[in-house]
Motif scaffolding. Structure first.
Motif, PDB file in Angstrom:
ATOM      1  N   GLN A  44      56.050  62.323  51.412  1.00  0.00           N
ATOM      2  CA  GLN A  44      56.084  61.263  50.414  1.00  0.00           C
ATOM      3  C   GLN A  44      57.287  61.377  49.488  1.00  0.00           C
ATOM      4  O   GLN A  44      57.371  60.656  48.507  1.00  0.00           O
ATOM      5  CB  GLN A  44      54.803  61.283  49.586  1.00  0.00           C
ATOM      6  N   GLY A  45      58.210  62.283  49.772  1.00  0.00           N
ATOM      7  CA  GLY A  45      59.428  62.391  48.977  1.00  0.00           C
ATOM      8  C   GLY A  45      59.508  63.606  48.086  1.00  0.00           C
ATOM      9  O   GLY A  45      60.415  63.714  47.260  1.00  0.00           O
ATOM     10  N   GLY A  46      58.595  64.547  48.248  1.00  0.00           N
ATOM     11  CA  GLY A  46      58.621  65.764  47.448  1.00  0.00           C
ATOM     12  C   GLY A  46      59.655  66.747  47.966  1.00  0.00           C
ATOM     13  O   GLY A  46      60.359  66.496  48.953  1.00  0.00           O
ATOM     14  N   ARG A  47      59.743  67.897  47.299  1.00  0.00           N
ATOM     15  CA  ARG A  47      60.701  68.918  47.700  1.00  0.00           C
ATOM     16  C   ARG A  47      60.166  70.289  47.307  1.00  0.00           C
ATOM     17  O   ARG A  47      59.297  70.397  46.444  1.00  0.00           O
ATOM     18  CB  ARG A  47      62.056  68.675  47.056  1.00  0.00           C
ATOM     19  N   ILE A  48      60.689  71.313  47.939  1.00  0.00           N
ATOM     20  CA  ILE A  48      60.323  72.691  47.615  1.00  0.00           C
ATOM     21  C   ILE A  48      61.540  73.360  47.006  1.00  0.00           C
ATOM     22  O   ILE A  48      62.585  73.475  47.653  1.00  0.00           O
ATOM     23  CB  ILE A  48      59.836  73.461  48.853  1.00  0.00           C
ATOM     24  N   LEU A  49      61.401  73.794  45.776  1.00  0.00           N
ATOM     25  CA  LEU A  49      62.468  74.515  45.085  1.00  0.00           C
ATOM     26  C   LEU A  49      62.282  76.002  45.336  1.00  0.00           C
ATOM     27  O   LEU A  49      61.161  76.511  45.296  1.00  0.00           O
ATOM     28  CB  LEU A  49      62.411  74.228  43.587  1.00  0.00           C
ATOM     29  N   HIS A  50      63.378  76.706  45.614  1.00  0.00           N
ATOM     30  CA  HIS A  50      63.301  78.140  45.887  1.00  0.00           C
ATOM     31  C   HIS A  50      64.137  78.895  44.864  1.00  0.00           C
ATOM     32  O   HIS A  50      65.175  78.429  44.423  1.00  0.00           O
ATOM     33  CB  HIS A  50      63.753  78.453  47.315  1.00  0.00           C
ATOM     34  N   PHE A  51      63.629  80.054  44.468  1.00  0.00           N
ATOM     35  CA  PHE A  51      64.290  80.887  43.468  1.00  0.00           C
ATOM     36  C   PHE A  51      64.511  82.272  44.040  1.00  0.00           C
ATOM     37  O   PHE A  51      63.621  82.846  44.655  1.00  0.00           O
ATOM     38  CB  PHE A  51      63.442  80.969  42.196  1.00  0.00           C
ATOM     39  N   LYS A  52      65.712  82.811  43.837  1.00  0.00           N
ATOM     40  CA  LYS A  52      66.086  84.119  44.371  1.00  0.00           C
ATOM     41  C   LYS A  52      66.393  85.088  43.236  1.00  0.00           C
ATOM     42  O   LYS A  52      66.780  84.677  42.144  1.00  0.00           O
ATOM     43  CB  LYS A  52      67.304  83.981  45.288  1.00  0.00           C
ATOM     44  N   ASP A  53      66.243  86.388  43.520  1.00  0.00           N
ATOM     45  CA  ASP A  53      66.594  87.399  42.529  1.00  0.00           C
ATOM     46  C   ASP A  53      68.087  87.715  42.626  1.00  0.00           C
ATOM     47  O   ASP A  53      68.826  87.067  43.366  1.00  0.00           O
ATOM     48  CB  ASP A  53      65.729  88.651  42.707  1.00  0.00           C
ATOM     49  N   ASP A  54      68.524  88.713  41.879  1.00  0.00           N
ATOM     50  CA  ASP A  54      69.953  89.055  41.847  1.00  0.00           C
ATOM     51  C   ASP A  54      70.471  89.550  43.196  1.00  0.00           C
ATOM     52  O   ASP A  54      71.652  89.421  43.496  1.00  0.00           O
ATOM     53  CB  ASP A  54      70.211  90.126  40.780  1.00  0.00           C
ATOM     54  N   GLY A  74      70.416  73.230  49.077  1.00  0.00           N
ATOM     55  CA  GLY A  74      69.578  72.369  48.252  1.00  0.00           C
ATOM     56  C   GLY A  74      68.101  72.678  48.431  1.00  0.00           C
ATOM     57  O   GLY A  74      67.722  73.649  49.097  1.00  0.00           O
ATOM     58  N   PRO A  75      67.239  71.847  47.861  1.00  0.00           N
ATOM     59  CA  PRO A  75      65.803  72.068  48.016  1.00  0.00           C
ATOM     60  C   PRO A  75      65.353  71.834  49.455  1.00  0.00           C
ATOM     61  O   PRO A  75      66.003  71.124  50.215  1.00  0.00           O
ATOM     62  CB  PRO A  75      65.178  71.039  47.072  1.00  0.00           C
ATOM     63  N   TYR A  76      64.251  72.454  49.811  1.00  0.00           N
ATOM     64  CA  TYR A  76      63.709  72.304  51.153  1.00  0.00           C
ATOM     65  C   TYR A  76      62.981  70.972  51.265  1.00  0.00           C
ATOM     66  O   TYR A  76      62.253  70.574  50.372  1.00  0.00           O
ATOM     67  CB  TYR A  76      62.750  73.448  51.481  1.00  0.00           C
ATOM     68  N   ARG A  77      63.195  70.295  52.398  1.00  0.00           N
ATOM     69  CA  ARG A  77      62.563  69.005  52.674  1.00  0.00           C
ATOM     70  C   ARG A  77      61.952  69.052  54.072  1.00  0.00           C
ATOM     71  O   ARG A  77      62.237  69.943  54.862  1.00  0.00           O
ATOM     72  CB  ARG A  77      63.579  67.887  52.580  1.00  0.00           C
ATOM     73  N   ILE A  78      61.135  68.077  54.379  1.00  0.00           N
ATOM     74  CA  ILE A  78      60.457  68.030  55.669  1.00  0.00           C
ATOM     75  C   ILE A  78      61.444  67.633  56.765  1.00  0.00           C
ATOM     76  O   ILE A  78      62.366  66.854  56.529  1.00  0.00           O
ATOM     77  CB  ILE A  78      59.255  67.068  55.601  1.00  0.00           C
ATOM     78  N   THR A  79      61.265  68.205  57.953  1.00  0.00           N
ATOM     79  CA  THR A  79      62.112  67.877  59.096  1.00  0.00           C
ATOM     80  C   THR A  79      61.403  66.854  59.986  1.00  0.00           C
ATOM     81  O   THR A  79      60.247  66.502  59.752  1.00  0.00           O
ATOM     82  CB  THR A  79      62.410  69.137  59.926  1.00  0.00           C
TER      83      THR A  79
END
Length: 85
Positions: A16-26, A66-71
């Motif tokens: 439906q147009g959402g996204r997955i944001l990912h965060f990484k450490d140092d 960028g953010p993860y989206r559906i394939t």
């Protein structure tokens, strides 16, 4: 393809147009993910383990950091619901 209930929820949000944001450490390791709907709400059932399963199966992907989206294969795996039309 067998997709669990939580995976279905995340895939529906992404379809439906959402996204997955990912965060990484140092060190560049993945430490947290957040699934955000099209309206800006956060989906609490999206965990790091679920994210890794979806990515391993090729149901989600990121382009250019960028953010993860559906394939396309993710769209084929998600079951239809009346609110996804």
């Amino acid at each position: 393809m067998n997709v669990s209930r939580d995976e279905q929820r995340v895939l529906h949000v992404l379809a439906q147009g959402g996204r997955i944001l990912h965060f990484k450490d140092d060190g560049g390791r993945l430490v947290e993910v957040q699934c955000v709907t099209h309206e800006g709400w956060r989906l609490s059932s999206c965990t790091l383990d679920l994210f890794k399963r979806l990515r391993k199966r090729g149901l989600i992907a990121s382009a250019g950091g960028g953010p993860y989206r559906i394939t396309r294969s993710g769209l084929a795996a998600v079951r239809s619901r009346p609110d996804n039309r």
